[in-house]
Design a protein around this motif. Structure first.
Motif, PDB file in Angstrom:
ATOM      1  N   LEU A 430       0.830  -1.209   0.000  1.00 24.35           N
ATOM      2  CA  LEU A 430       0.000   0.000   0.000  1.00 24.35           C
ATOM      3  C   LEU A 430       0.865   1.259   0.000  1.00 24.35           C
ATOM      4  O   LEU A 430       0.534   2.249  -0.660  1.00 24.35           O
ATOM      5  CB  LEU A 430      -0.919  -0.001   1.225  1.00 24.35           C
ATOM      6  CG  LEU A 430      -2.083  -1.002   1.203  1.00 24.35           C
ATOM      7  CD1 LEU A 430      -2.832  -0.954   2.519  1.00 24.35           C
ATOM      8  CD2 LEU A 430      -3.025  -0.690   0.046  1.00 24.35           C
ATOM      9  N   ALA A 431       1.978   1.211   0.758  1.00 17.43           N
ATOM     10  CA  ALA A 431       2.860   2.367   0.798  1.00 17.43           C
ATOM     11  C   ALA A 431       3.459   2.657  -0.574  1.00 17.43           C
ATOM     12  O   ALA A 431       3.766   3.803  -0.898  1.00 17.43           O
ATOM     13  CB  ALA A 431       3.978   2.139   1.817  1.00 17.43           C
ATOM     14  N   GLN A 432       3.622   1.600  -1.386  1.00 18.67           N
ATOM     15  CA  GLN A 432       4.153   1.768  -2.734  1.00 18.67           C
ATOM     16  C   GLN A 432       3.064   2.101  -3.753  1.00 18.67           C
ATOM     17  O   GLN A 432       3.349   2.194  -4.940  1.00 18.67           O
ATOM     18  CB  GLN A 432       4.897   0.505  -3.156  1.00 18.67           C
ATOM     19  CG  GLN A 432       6.142   0.237  -2.314  1.00 18.67           C
ATOM     20  CD  GLN A 432       6.767  -1.109  -2.604  1.00 18.67           C
ATOM     21  OE1 GLN A 432       6.247  -1.868  -3.428  1.00 18.67           O
ATOM     22  NE2 GLN A 432       7.867  -1.422  -1.933  1.00 18.67           N
ATOM     23  N   GLY A 433       1.830   2.238  -3.273  1.00 19.02           N
ATOM     24  CA  GLY A 433       0.737   2.661  -4.144  1.00 19.02           C
ATOM     25  C   GLY A 433      -0.068   1.534  -4.747  1.00 19.02           C
ATOM     26  O   GLY A 433      -0.953   1.781  -5.571  1.00 19.02           O
ATOM     27  N   THR A 435      -2.880  -0.426  -4.467  1.00 23.48           N
ATOM     28  CA  THR A 435      -4.137  -0.542  -3.715  1.00 23.48           C
ATOM     29  C   THR A 435      -4.915  -1.799  -4.048  1.00 23.48           C
ATOM     30  O   THR A 435      -5.917  -2.090  -3.395  1.00 23.48           O
ATOM     31  CB  THR A 435      -5.029   0.677  -3.998  1.00 23.48           C
ATOM     32  OG1 THR A 435      -5.283   0.755  -5.412  1.00 23.48           O
ATOM     33  CG2 THR A 435      -4.352   1.955  -3.536  1.00 23.48           C
ATOM     34  N   GLN A 436      -4.449  -2.560  -5.049  1.00 24.53           N
ATOM     35  CA  GLN A 436      -5.146  -3.792  -5.411  1.00 24.53           C
ATOM     36  C   GLN A 436      -4.588  -5.005  -4.679  1.00 24.53           C
ATOM     37  O   GLN A 436      -4.969  -6.140  -4.960  1.00 24.53           O
ATOM     38  CB  GLN A 436      -5.038  -4.015  -6.935  1.00 24.53           C
ATOM     39  CG  GLN A 436      -5.612  -2.884  -7.764  1.00 24.53           C
ATOM     40  CD  GLN A 436      -7.060  -2.595  -7.425  1.00 24.53           C
ATOM     41  OE1 GLN A 436      -7.863  -3.518  -7.264  1.00 24.53           O
ATOM     42  NE2 GLN A 436      -7.407  -1.315  -7.315  1.00 24.53           N
ATOM     43  N   VAL A 437      -3.634  -4.795  -3.769  1.00 17.05           N
ATOM     44  CA  VAL A 437      -3.044  -5.906  -3.028  1.00 17.05           C
ATOM     45  C   VAL A 437      -4.118  -6.577  -2.167  1.00 17.05           C
ATOM     46  O   VAL A 437      -5.028  -5.926  -1.653  1.00 17.05           O
ATOM     47  CB  VAL A 437      -1.883  -5.390  -2.153  1.00 17.05           C
ATOM     48  CG1 VAL A 437      -2.389  -4.437  -1.097  1.00 17.05           C
ATOM     49  CG2 VAL A 437      -1.135  -6.557  -1.509  1.00 17.05           C
ATOM     50  N   ASP A 438      -4.023  -7.900  -2.041  1.00 19.46           N
ATOM     51  CA  ASP A 438      -4.969  -8.649  -1.209  1.00 19.46           C
ATOM     52  C   ASP A 438      -4.676  -8.392   0.267  1.00 19.46           C
ATOM     53  O   ASP A 438      -3.545  -8.584   0.729  1.00 19.46           O
ATOM     54  CB  ASP A 438      -4.868 -10.150  -1.507  1.00 19.46           C
ATOM     55  CG  ASP A 438      -5.392 -10.490  -2.894  1.00 19.46           C
ATOM     56  OD1 ASP A 438      -6.239  -9.729  -3.383  1.00 19.46           O
ATOM     57  OD2 ASP A 438      -4.932 -11.484  -3.481  1.00 19.46           O
ATOM     58  N   ILE A 439      -5.679  -7.968   1.006  1.00 15.62           N
ATOM     59  CA  ILE A 439      -5.538  -7.741   2.447  1.00 15.62           C
ATOM     60  C   ILE A 439      -5.861  -9.050   3.154  1.00 15.62           C
ATOM     61  O   ILE A 439      -6.989  -9.544   3.075  1.00 15.62           O
ATOM     62  CB  ILE A 439      -6.470  -6.623   2.936  1.00 15.62           C
ATOM     63  CG1 ILE A 439      -6.266  -5.351   2.114  1.00 15.62           C
ATOM     64  CG2 ILE A 439      -6.230  -6.352   4.406  1.00 15.62           C
ATOM     65  CD1 ILE A 439      -4.898  -4.763   2.204  1.00 15.62           C
TER      66      ILE A 439
END
Length: 717
Positions: A430-433, A435-439
């Motif tokens: 998320l810090a790298q932008g 936003t599609q990463v699985d939480i």
């Protein structure tokens, strides 16, 4: 925990293999009980397992197969059978009901068994645990899988403790009523437990990871507490064992030995007194023999009564009592003779007959004392062995406690660190932008689940912010494009103002001058000059119309370009050249690699038409050549080249020719508006291409780039 990816493909085969093995072991044991002669070589070993234990093994195997095939009714039957065997056997062994569970299956045998092997209470207890493991193990996920795994771990620990206690002598003999487990029973139960663990390992880890941090710590604390209680129980057993040995030593052989020594001492003293009186009769009054005899009889009678109460020494007490009774009769006879003055008769009884009886008493005492001493040495040896076993047990217990404690701590720590690492990875993404990463762990309750939900909110906020930023950037690009178009429009308006003030006025001034000349000619009746001036007037009007048409075409360039169509460049070029060519000596050469592609036909045709027209119009010879070729550029563009062998364009005029209303020759000498190349440049620029001029001496080449693919957005723009 990590976790960790586990291969599931081999599990059903492994489960079926273990189930089959348990069933075969149970059937072989039952066959040995029924046919001892046929299985004589292995009968002493197989029948170490009780008949009902073999039935329990078959139930375990059937239960595993039923779990593998999702057959709950068979699992339920297996659980019921295991619990009936376990509960009834424990009631039989631990209570006074005497249900005789060991003999239930004897009537099924053709002949009486060679041995009567009862089921171990340990095995009965583990059958209860095995039934619970099957019940929870049938459920594929959730806390049930975790409970099944913990129960199976408990089965393994109990079986391991049984092996340690029986094989290495670490537990007192009276633990579990002295009944031991057969080796194949231990192996079978451990194998059964491992099968359930392997089957539900992943689900158990997932369930453990879903627990809150507090519940994980509580689970570890409870597990360690149970382990501590188990260790304390073993220590209590060792203390009870030592206490029992000490009690046996104190209340048994040691007291017997002391009693016998006291009997021997009193007998010896009384015998010495009787012999002293036989040597010196005058001592009879001084020693008071009757009183001394009565005291000795009372003391020895009490000691013999105590010895008679100890079952192992009752026979010795009876022998001593018989010999002592004979001595009592002899002592009474000796006292009567002494009172009657028969000194010789007294001396004979005291020195001969009494000595024989006393020696018999002492011999019996010595033999019994030796026996008691042997028992004392045996108990001392047993105490030393128990102490040695206690030391070994404490070493094993301490080591086991440390190992299990480290494993539990590592499991909890690894579980938490793995989850935190997954959360950290998502946070870095998320810090790298991204936003599609699985939480991960969004479905977990509290703690890690709350962290995951918070991270999800952050991701949504970042996503919204990125969308806003992208929308702002898009608006910025649109604004920049609009500004660029506005600047271009302003520039075109400036040019148009110049045209309106200069180029458009020039034909008008010429028309006004010609009209004045015509009036003068009419007044002077010079009609020949009128016709000449009228022709010139029409030429000025036509020139002005051409200028206005070209100006309109320039401002409409790229705005009404039609639809995307398939264009054969060679065919289009040949048609355009044939239509425009007014010089029979000029001919068109086409390269072999001209493309056939989908594009906007109207603007592309307009570019080629103007280039061909320009080349034909400015050619200064009757014979000549115009060539069209194409190369493919690496940026998805074609590079078309229109070359001629005409007079060429001097270098100082090569940039000027692309301006509006620019001609190299006077319009009276070569009719034209000077808008052709400006129009071409605008069309090419509209679709992202470029146009350049190359001319050195004679001949001229115009090179322009055109996109291989025009998208819908480019078309709409």
């Amino acid at each position: 925990m990590n976790g960790r990816v586990v291969n599931l493909k081999g599990r059903p085969l492994f489960l079926v293999g273990i189930a089959t093995l348990l069933i075969l072991v149970g059937l072989s044991v039952i066959a040995s009980w029924h046919l001892p002669s046929l299985f004589a070589p292995i009968y002493p070993y197989t029948t170490l397992m009780a008949y009902n234990t073999a039935i329990g093994f078959i139930a375990c195997g059937v239960g595993l197969l039923a779990i593998n095939n999702n057959q709950w009714h068979k699992v339920f039957i297996s659980i019921l059978l295991l619990w009936v065997i376990g509960i009834v056997t424990l009631i039989d062994l631990l209570t006074d009901l005497n249900l005789h569970t060991t003999d239930w299956f004897v009537f099924l045998l053709h002949e009486p068994p060679l041995r009567n092997q009862p089921i171990s209470p340990t095995t009965s207890s583990m059958f209860l645990l095995a039934g619970a493991a099957l019940a929870f193990g049938y459920i594929k996920r959730g806390n049930a899988a975790l409970l099944a795994t913990l129960i199976c771990l408990l089965i393994i620990l109990i079986a391991t403790a049984a092996v340690m206690g029986q094989s290495f002598g670490l537990l007192p003999n009276f633990v579990w009523l002295g009944i031991k487990m057969a080796p194949h029973t231990v192996v079978g139960l451990i194998t059964f437990a491992l099968a359930i663990i392997v089957l539900r390992y992943t689900a158990a880890i997932n369930a453990f990871n879903r627990l809150t941090v507090f519940h994980r710590l509580v689970t570890g604390f409870i597990f360690m507490s149970l382990l501590f209680v188990g260790i304390g129980s073993i220590a209590v057993l060792q203390i009870n064992s030592v206490a029992a040995i000490s009690q046996q030593l104190y209340s048994g052989p040691l007291q017997i030995s002391n009693a016998l020594l006291r009997i021997k001492s009193r007998t010896s003293k009384l015998n010495r007194t009787a012999k002293d009186i036989a040597v010196a009769p005058e001592l009879a009054q001084k020693r008071n023999l009757p009183v001394y005899i009565a005291e000795t009889e009372t003391s020895i009678t009490k000691e013999l009564a105590f010895i008679a109460q100890q079952a192992p020494y009752a026979a010795a007490a009876e022998q001593l009592q018989k010999a002592f009774n004979q001595w009592q009769v002899l002592l009474a006879t000796m006292h009567h003779q002494l009172q009657a003055g028969d000194i010789d008769g007294y001396r004979h009884l005291a020195l001969e007959d009494s000595q024989d009886i006393v020696q018999t008493l002492e011999k019996i005492c010595d033999l019994t004392i030796d026996r008691a001493q042997n028992e004392i040495r045996r108990l001392n040896d047993q105490a030393l062995i128990t102490k040695h076993h206690a030391g070994n047990l404490m070493m094993v217990v301490i080591l086991g406690f440390l190992v299990v404690g480290i494993m539990v701590a590592a499991l909890i720590t690894r579980s938490l660190s793995w989850q935190l690492q997954k959360i950290r990875t998502a946070m870095l993404a998320l810090a790298q932008g991204n936003t599609q990463v699985d939480i991960p762990f969004l479905d977990h309750p509290r703690d890690v689940g709350d962290m995951a939900k918070t991270l999800k909110v952050f991701a949504q906020n970042i996503d919204e912010r990125n969308k806003s930023t992208a929308l702002l950037a898009q608006h910025q690009r649109i604004l920049e494009k609009t500004n660029l178009q506005l600047a271009q429009t302003n520039k075109e308006l400036e040019t148009f103002a110049y045209v309106a003030s200069h180029d458009l006025k020039s034909p008008l001034r010429g028309i006004a001058q010609l009209s004045t000349w015509i009036e003068e000619d009419l007044e002077e009746q010079q009609f020949a000059e009128v016709n000449k001036h009228t022709v010139m007037l029409r030429n000025r009007i036509q020139r002005m119309e051409k200028l206005l048409d070209d100006l309109l075409a320039f401002y409409r360039a790229g705005k009404t370009d039609g639809n995307l169509v398939q264009v054969d460049v060679a065919y289009m070029a040949k048609e355009l050249f044939d239509i425009q060519n007014t010089k029979p000596g000029l001919h068109l050469e086409l390269a072999e690699n001209l493309p056939n592609f989908t594009t906007l036909s109207t603007p592309f045709e307009q570019v080629l038409r103007n280039l061909f027209s320009n080349a034909i119009k400015h050619h200064d010879r009757e014979q000549g050549m115009i060539r069209l070729s194409c190369t493919t550029l690496p940026n998805q563009f074609y590079r078309f080249s229109v070359c001629d062998d005409g007079p060429g364009i001097p270098e100082k005029f090569q940039q000027r020719v692309f301006g509006m209303f620019q001609t190299l020759k006077p319009r009276d000498e070569l009719e034209g508006s000077g808008m052709g190349l400006a129009l071409i440049r605008k069309i090419v620029d509209t679709y992202g291409g470029t146009i350049t001029l190359e001319s050195e001496g004679r001949g001229c080449c115009f090179h322009f780039s055109w996109p291989q693919h025009i998208t819908k957005d480019q078309k709409d723009d």
